[in-house]
Design an enzyme around this catalytic site. Structure first.
Site, short mmCIF file in Angstrom:
data_model
loop_
_atom_site.label_atom_id
_atom_site.label_comp_id
_atom_site.label_asym_id
_atom_site.label_seq_id
_atom_site.Cartn_x
_atom_site.Cartn_y
_atom_site.Cartn_z
N HIS A 97 1.19 -1.05 -0.07
CA HIS A 97 -0.41 0.12 0.19
C HIS A 97 0.52 1.02 0.31
O HIS A 97 2.34 1.20 -0.01
CB HIS A 97 -1.09 -0.56 1.09
CG HIS A 97 -0.22 0.15 2.95
ND1 HIS A 97 -0.06 -0.63 2.90
CD2 HIS A 97 -0.30 1.27 3.79
CE1 HIS A 97 0.67 -0.58 4.47
NE2 HIS A 97 0.98 0.90 4.69
P1 TYD Z 1 -2.58 -4.52 7.39
O1 TYD Z 1 -3.12 -2.48 6.99
O2 TYD Z 1 -2.94 -5.28 7.11
O3 TYD Z 1 -0.68 -4.29 7.65
P2 TYD Z 1 -0.12 -4.20 6.71
O4 TYD Z 1 -0.51 -3.11 5.61
O5 TYD Z 1 0.85 -3.31 7.15
O6 TYD Z 1 0.99 -5.36 6.72
O7 TYD Z 1 -3.20 -4.39 9.03
C1 TYD Z 1 -2.99 -6.11 9.71
C2 TYD Z 1 -4.27 -5.28 10.99
O8 TYD Z 1 -4.27 -4.65 12.24
C3 TYD Z 1 -5.71 -4.36 10.18
O9 TYD Z 1 -6.92 -5.29 10.61
C4 TYD Z 1 -5.52 -3.76 10.27
C5 TYD Z 1 -4.89 -3.42 11.62
N1 TYD Z 1 -3.97 -1.82 11.70
C6 TYD Z 1 -5.10 -1.26 12.80
O10 TYD Z 1 -5.26 -1.16 13.65
N2 TYD Z 1 -3.78 -0.44 12.85
C7 TYD Z 1 -3.24 0.24 12.80
O11 TYD Z 1 -2.31 1.09 13.29
C8 TYD Z 1 -2.48 -0.53 11.98
C9 TYD Z 1 -1.60 -0.26 11.11
C10 TYD Z 1 -2.77 -1.65 11.43
#
Ligand code: TYD
Length: 138
Positions: free
Chosen positions: A49
């Site tokens: 992303h």
């Molecule tokens: P995700 O966005 O899938 O991680 P990445 O794209 O960095 O690999 O995040 C995993 C989960 O954690 C998703 O359910 C959203 C949650 N999350 C939060 O609640 N707060 C945050 O600050 C972040 C980064 C993720």
């Protein structure tokens, strides 16, 4: 590309090492959120992303991992393998995290609270957005 490596000052003595980070000092923004990834599975690649309005500093405080960066024109691979430096990533940079060592702890300091609407999760949309922005600026 909107990224840079930040070398942190080390306060080492015969007891060991210490790194101190303050907002608007070592970290070039106000810190509103901290999160970290650990126990990341082997061969996992995550992220995929970009953000419209978010600055972050990524620090691999234990172990190592790699970060793939892409600004819609160029790509860059960064290896994070020390708690003594951070990777600053600004707006409009696509990122993927991979090659996590089994003990890796990837700490992220962020300039905004979590906001799913700030995410660009589709790579084609990301490239189109960049092209559109650049066209409007020129
Ligand atoms: P995700 O966005 O899938 O991680 P990445 O794209 O960095 O690999 O995040 C995993 C989960 O954690 C998703 O359910 C959203 C949650 N999350 C939060 O609640 N707060 C945050 O600050 C972040 C980064 C993720």
């Amino acid at each position: 590309m909107n990224y840079k490596m930040i070398d942190f000052q080390k306060h080492g003595d015969d007891r060991g090492m210490l790194v101190a980070l303050e907002e608007n000092k070592e970290i070039p923004f106000q810190i509103k959120r901290v999160y970290y990834m650990f126990e990341t599975g082997e061969n996992v690649r995550r992220g995929y992303h970009a953000h419209k309005h978010l600055e972050q500093v990524l620090i691999c405080v234990q172990g190592k991992c790699k970060i793939h960066l892409d600004d819609g024109y160029l790509t860059k691979e960064v290896c994070l393998d020390s708690p003594t430096y951070g990777l600053y990533i600004g707006n409009d940079v696509w990122r993927e995290m991979y090659d996590f060592s089994t003990n890796a702890v990837l700490l992220v300091l962020a300039s905004e609270i979590y906001d799913e609407t700030d995410y660009i999760r589709d790579y084609q949309r990301f490239v189109e957005l960049i092209r559109r922005q650049d066209k409007n600026e020129n």
